[in-house]
Design a protein around this motif. Structure first.
Motif, PDB file in Angstrom:
ATOM      1  N   HIS A  49      -2.783  -0.648 -17.168  1.00  0.00           N
ATOM      2  CA  HIS A  49      -3.201  -0.459 -15.785  1.00  0.00           C
ATOM      3  C   HIS A  49      -2.114   0.302 -15.030  1.00  0.00           C
ATOM      4  N   LEU A  50      -2.498   0.935 -13.949  1.00  0.00           N
ATOM      5  CA  LEU A  50      -1.549   1.439 -12.963  1.00  0.00           C
ATOM      6  C   LEU A  50      -1.654   0.528 -11.756  1.00  0.00           C
ATOM      7  N   ALA A  51      -0.515   0.003 -11.303  1.00  0.00           N
ATOM      8  CA  ALA A  51      -0.512  -0.999 -10.243  1.00  0.00           C
ATOM      9  C   ALA A  51       0.391  -0.570  -9.095  1.00  0.00           C
ATOM     10  N   CYS A  52      -0.003  -0.993  -7.883  1.00  0.00           N
ATOM     11  CA  CYS A  52       0.856  -0.858  -6.713  1.00  0.00           C
ATOM     12  C   CYS A  52       0.445  -1.928  -5.710  1.00  0.00           C
ATOM     13  N   ASP A  53       1.235  -2.079  -4.660  1.00  0.00           N
ATOM     14  CA  ASP A  53       0.932  -3.037  -3.607  1.00  0.00           C
ATOM     15  C   ASP A  53      -0.289  -2.538  -2.836  1.00  0.00           C
ATOM     16  N   ALA A  54      -1.374  -3.314  -2.863  1.00  0.00           N
ATOM     17  CA  ALA A  54      -2.623  -2.886  -2.220  1.00  0.00           C
ATOM     18  C   ALA A  54      -2.522  -2.866  -0.704  1.00  0.00           C
ATOM     19  N   ASP A  55      -1.504  -3.502  -0.144  1.00  0.00           N
ATOM     20  CA  ASP A  55      -1.352  -3.557   1.311  1.00  0.00           C
ATOM     21  C   ASP A  55      -0.367  -2.509   1.825  1.00  0.00           C
ATOM     22  N   ASP A  56      -0.001  -1.555   0.962  1.00  0.00           N
ATOM     23  CA  ASP A  56       0.944  -0.500   1.317  1.00  0.00           C
ATOM     24  C   ASP A  56       0.206   0.838   1.295  1.00  0.00           C
ATOM     25  N   PRO A  57      -0.207   1.354   2.468  1.00  0.00           N
ATOM     26  CA  PRO A  57      -1.010   2.590   2.489  1.00  0.00           C
ATOM     27  C   PRO A  57      -0.323   3.767   1.809  1.00  0.00           C
ATOM     28  N   ALA A  58       0.998   3.893   1.965  1.00  0.00           N
ATOM     29  CA  ALA A  58       1.710   5.017   1.349  1.00  0.00           C
ATOM     30  C   ALA A  58       1.651   4.920  -0.170  1.00  0.00           C
ATOM     31  N   ALA A  59       1.818   3.710  -0.715  1.00  0.00           N
ATOM     32  CA  ALA A  59       1.750   3.527  -2.170  1.00  0.00           C
ATOM     33  C   ALA A  59       0.343   3.814  -2.687  1.00  0.00           C
TER      34      ALA A  59
END
Length: 203
Positions: A49-59
């Motif tokens: 998977h590719l993951a990032c913080d879902a609450d970070d619009p820039a990410a």
């Protein structure tokens, strides 16, 4: 339950393959990287998977740009149904579907007033949530101050490519997309994308 000597064993690497940390330290560094807005490739059950913080619009926007996924929604993972319910309306049937052994991505109606970044599902009134289905997922989403509670968990590939599931292939294809790679020493024998489901008309 896993043997600390025999494994499975986690390894955190740079996209070039340099080992940064192992085991528990690797897990904590990944959580800190996600909290800092970085994108991480995670080896799962049926592929990366590719993951990032879902609450970070820039990410979220950066992941969309790197993956080349314009407009299509991202799948989300939350630690439990209570967290999902903070963002989406959740019927009894949808709750059961989320918690079913298949652990599908369930399409849920957004809850008014409680918003995640629009870039997760541009122009859509539903979000696709799933719950953890591997021990690694549970560890990543354990409650800890300052750490993300909801992660983007999208397939490890460029848009329209098959999901990466072999380690060397993942390093080559996901290196340009991810800042870090969290892998482990259990081989995946067959790629498998997450399933998607919706509750409608009582079933």
């Amino acid at each position: 339950v896993a043997c600390p000597d025999c494994g499975p064993s986690l390894s955190l690497e740079t996209p070039a393959g340099e080992v940064v940390a192992r085991r528990g330290e690797a897990l904590q560094k990944v959580r800190e990287a996600l909290a800092a807005g970085r994108i991480v490739a995670l080896k799962g059950l049926g592929g990366y998977h590719l993951a990032c913080d879902a609450d970070d619009p820039a990410a979220v926007d950066l992941l969309r740009e790197r993956k080349g996924r314009q407009g299509r929604p991202f799948a989300l993972m939350a630690p439990d149904a209570e967290t999902v319910q903070a963002y989406c309306e959740l019927s009894d049937g949808e709750r059961d579907l989320l918690a079913s052994p298949e652990r599908p991505i369930v399409l849920l109606r957004r809850r008014p007033g409680k918003r995640l970044p629009e870039g997760l599902a541009p122009g859509l009134h539903r979000l696709g949530f799933m719950l953890p289905y591997t021990p690694l997922h549970h560890l990543l989403l354990e409650p800890q101050e300052g750490m993300p509670r909801v992660l983007v968990m999208t397939s490890g590939n460029l848009s329209e490519e098959p999901i990466a599931y072999r380690d060397e292939d993942a390093r080559q294809r996901l290196g340009p997309l991810a800042d870090l790679v969290l892998t482990h020493d259990r081989p995946i024998h067959m790629r498998c994308d997450d399933s998607v489901a919706a509750w409608a008309a009582g079933g």
